[in-house]
Design a protein around this motif. Structure first.
Motif, PDB file in Angstrom:
ATOM      1  N   ASP A 111       0.920  -1.186  -0.097  1.00 46.62           N
ATOM      2  CA  ASP A 111      -0.015  -0.066  -0.104  1.00 46.62           C
ATOM      3  C   ASP A 111       0.658   1.294   0.110  1.00 46.62           C
ATOM      4  O   ASP A 111       2.115   1.111   0.509  1.00 46.62           O
ATOM      5  CB  ASP A 111      -0.899   0.087   1.195  1.00 46.62           C
ATOM      6  CG  ASP A 111      -1.932  -1.077   1.094  1.00 46.62           C
ATOM      7  OD1 ASP A 111      -2.201  -1.748   0.270  1.00 46.62           O
ATOM      8  OD2 ASP A 111      -2.411  -1.499   2.344  1.00 46.62           O
ATOM      9  N   PHE A 127      -3.238   7.566 -14.252  1.00 41.31           N
ATOM     10  CA  PHE A 127      -3.391   6.835 -13.199  1.00 41.31           C
ATOM     11  C   PHE A 127      -4.146   5.496 -13.713  1.00 41.31           C
ATOM     12  O   PHE A 127      -5.421   5.533 -13.970  1.00 41.31           O
ATOM     13  CB  PHE A 127      -4.092   7.295 -12.134  1.00 41.31           C
ATOM     14  CG  PHE A 127      -4.539   6.598 -10.719  1.00 41.31           C
ATOM     15  CD1 PHE A 127      -3.560   6.200 -10.167  1.00 41.31           C
ATOM     16  CD2 PHE A 127      -5.752   5.905 -10.922  1.00 41.31           C
ATOM     17  CE1 PHE A 127      -3.709   5.198  -8.964  1.00 41.31           C
ATOM     18  CE2 PHE A 127      -6.003   5.006  -9.795  1.00 41.31           C
ATOM     19  CZ  PHE A 127      -4.926   4.682  -8.747  1.00 41.31           C
ATOM     20  N   MET A 128      -3.560   4.426 -13.625  1.00 45.55           N
ATOM     21  CA  MET A 128      -4.141   3.251 -14.168  1.00 45.55           C
ATOM     22  C   MET A 128      -4.248   2.240 -12.953  1.00 45.55           C
ATOM     23  O   MET A 128      -3.507   1.993 -12.238  1.00 45.55           O
ATOM     24  CB  MET A 128      -3.246   2.738 -15.226  1.00 45.55           C
ATOM     25  CG  MET A 128      -3.052   3.793 -16.464  1.00 45.55           C
ATOM     26  SD  MET A 128      -2.647   2.864 -17.923  1.00 45.55           S
ATOM     27  CE  MET A 128      -0.814   3.187 -17.463  1.00 45.55           C
ATOM     28  N   ALA A 129      -5.426   1.121 -13.132  1.00 45.32           N
ATOM     29  CA  ALA A 129      -5.467   0.304 -12.081  1.00 45.32           C
ATOM     30  C   ALA A 129      -5.998  -1.090 -12.651  1.00 45.32           C
ATOM     31  O   ALA A 129      -6.602  -1.137 -13.868  1.00 45.32           O
ATOM     32  CB  ALA A 129      -6.711   0.871 -10.955  1.00 45.32           C
ATOM     33  N   GLY A 130      -5.537  -2.250 -12.271  1.00 45.14           N
ATOM     34  CA  GLY A 130      -6.002  -3.593 -12.897  1.00 45.14           C
ATOM     35  C   GLY A 130      -4.707  -4.202 -13.438  1.00 45.14           C
ATOM     36  O   GLY A 130      -3.801  -3.339 -13.910  1.00 45.14           O
ATOM     37  N   ASN A 133      -4.139  -2.704 -16.664  1.00 44.04           N
ATOM     38  CA  ASN A 133      -4.241  -1.289 -16.909  1.00 44.04           C
ATOM     39  C   ASN A 133      -5.672  -1.092 -17.189  1.00 44.04           C
ATOM     40  O   ASN A 133      -5.940  -0.335 -18.112  1.00 44.04           O
ATOM     41  CB  ASN A 133      -3.493  -0.436 -17.651  1.00 44.04           C
ATOM     42  CG  ASN A 133      -2.087  -0.802 -17.340  1.00 44.04           C
ATOM     43  OD1 ASN A 133      -1.569  -0.805 -16.196  1.00 44.04           O
ATOM     44  ND2 ASN A 133      -1.150  -0.677 -18.171  1.00 44.04           N
ATOM     45  N   ASP A 134      -6.689  -1.717 -16.495  1.00 48.27           N
ATOM     46  CA  ASP A 134      -8.112  -1.726 -17.011  1.00 48.27           C
ATOM     47  C   ASP A 134      -8.754  -0.539 -16.747  1.00 48.27           C
ATOM     48  O   ASP A 134      -9.801  -0.099 -17.661  1.00 48.27           O
ATOM     49  CB  ASP A 134      -8.772  -3.041 -16.413  1.00 48.27           C
ATOM     50  CG  ASP A 134      -8.124  -4.397 -16.604  1.00 48.27           C
ATOM     51  OD1 ASP A 134      -8.201  -4.664 -18.007  1.00 48.27           O
ATOM     52  OD2 ASP A 134      -7.623  -4.901 -15.475  1.00 48.27           O
ATOM     53  N   ALA A 135      -8.467   0.218 -15.673  1.00 49.42           N
ATOM     54  CA  ALA A 135      -9.206   1.543 -15.561  1.00 49.42           C
ATOM     55  C   ALA A 135      -8.126   2.859 -15.438  1.00 49.42           C
ATOM     56  O   ALA A 135      -7.096   2.334 -15.037  1.00 49.42           O
ATOM     57  CB  ALA A 135      -9.697   1.341 -14.055  1.00 49.42           C
ATOM     58  N   ARG A 136      -8.465   3.632 -16.218  1.00 45.81           N
ATOM     59  CA  ARG A 136      -7.579   4.732 -16.357  1.00 45.81           C
ATOM     60  C   ARG A 136      -8.275   6.166 -15.863  1.00 45.81           C
ATOM     61  O   ARG A 136      -9.407   6.410 -16.313  1.00 45.81           O
ATOM     62  CB  ARG A 136      -7.256   4.744 -17.773  1.00 45.81           C
ATOM     63  CG  ARG A 136      -6.600   3.376 -18.513  1.00 45.81           C
ATOM     64  CD  ARG A 136      -6.422   3.240 -19.713  1.00 45.81           C
ATOM     65  NE  ARG A 136      -5.800   2.010 -20.077  1.00 45.81           N
ATOM     66  CZ  ARG A 136      -5.504   1.536 -21.143  1.00 45.81           C
ATOM     67  NH1 ARG A 136      -5.974   2.500 -22.419  1.00 45.81           N
ATOM     68  NH2 ARG A 136      -5.188   0.470 -21.727  1.00 45.81           N
ATOM     69  N   SER A 148     -13.114   3.040 -18.585  1.00 49.32           N
ATOM     70  CA  SER A 148     -12.950   1.508 -18.011  1.00 49.32           C
ATOM     71  C   SER A 148     -12.579   0.729 -19.445  1.00 49.32           C
ATOM     72  O   SER A 148     -13.631   1.042 -20.513  1.00 49.32           O
ATOM     73  CB  SER A 148     -14.208   1.078 -17.339  1.00 49.32           C
ATOM     74  OG  SER A 148     -13.865  -0.430 -17.468  1.00 49.32           O
TER      75      SER A 148
END
Length: 198
Positions: A111, A127-130, A133-136, A148
């Motif tokens: 974290d 800023f990418m998550a997943g 990099n599925d969510a941006r 998404s």
């Protein structure tokens, strides 16, 4: 003397050596006994009975040089930091690597708790998550996007008895009530659509 050249002399505080000293085993210093280097006593290494010190007392830098430099506990069983030649700097917590530098930034394991802002200061940097990099989330210099690229995009408010607000120009325009109703912020103020677009 050695070969008629003076190598050591006594004086009021001990002895002076004219050239090199070669020690086959150990050199022992008592508490607060310092190993001092430099004409101006610029570097000192000592133990005060409780703590150990490497103290740079000069005007320059204290430089550690090595192909790879590791900082660890007293017996080398736990690493604090590892500095790799032409490579990463690794930082550890409880002997577990948490942060590593790389050519285009850093890798963080675990974290990130921030007490200030987390800023992406360049346009089109995201800023990418997943795992893919599925969510941006990003700003392209003109507009802002939350995108998404895999699956559905969900917007939730899990707080009890709270709504979701939608607004423009700093003002709330619409509510999604916790009951599920979608209503304007003020009665008889906002329509969905216009005369030509419904």
């Amino acid at each position: 003397y050695w070969d008629n050249a003076k190598k050591m002399e006594t004086y009021q505080y001990g002895v002076n050596f004219a050239q090199n000293i070669q020690i086959g085993l150990h050199a022992y210093f008592g508490d607060n006994g310092e190993a001092i280097f430099g004409d101006g006593s610029d570097l000192k290494i000592y133990h005060d009975g409780s703590n150990s010190y490497i103290q740079d007392c000069g005007s320059g830098e204290l430089r550690l040089r090595g192909t790879n430099i590791r900082l660890s506990d007293h017996d080398g069983s736990e690493s604090f930091a590892l500095f790799n030649d032409n490579g990463a700097v690794d930082l550890y917590y409880d002997n577990s690597k948490k942060l590593a530098t790389k050519s285009n930034g850093i890798d963080v394991t675990g974290d990130v708790d921030a007490t200030g802002h987390i800023e992406v200061i360049a346009d089109n940097k995201r800023f990418m998550a997943g795992a893919s990099n599925d969510a941006r989330m990003y700003h392209d210099g003109t507009d802002s996007y939350f995108d998404s690229v895999t699956g559905n995009l969900y917007l939730y408010n899990h707080a009890s008895a709270k709504n979701i607000s939608f607004g423009t120009e700093g003002s709330t325009r619409w509510y999604m009530y916790n009951s599920g109703h979608f209503v304007p912020y003020a009665d008889s103020t906002f329509d969905i659509g216009t005369n030509s677009v419904r």
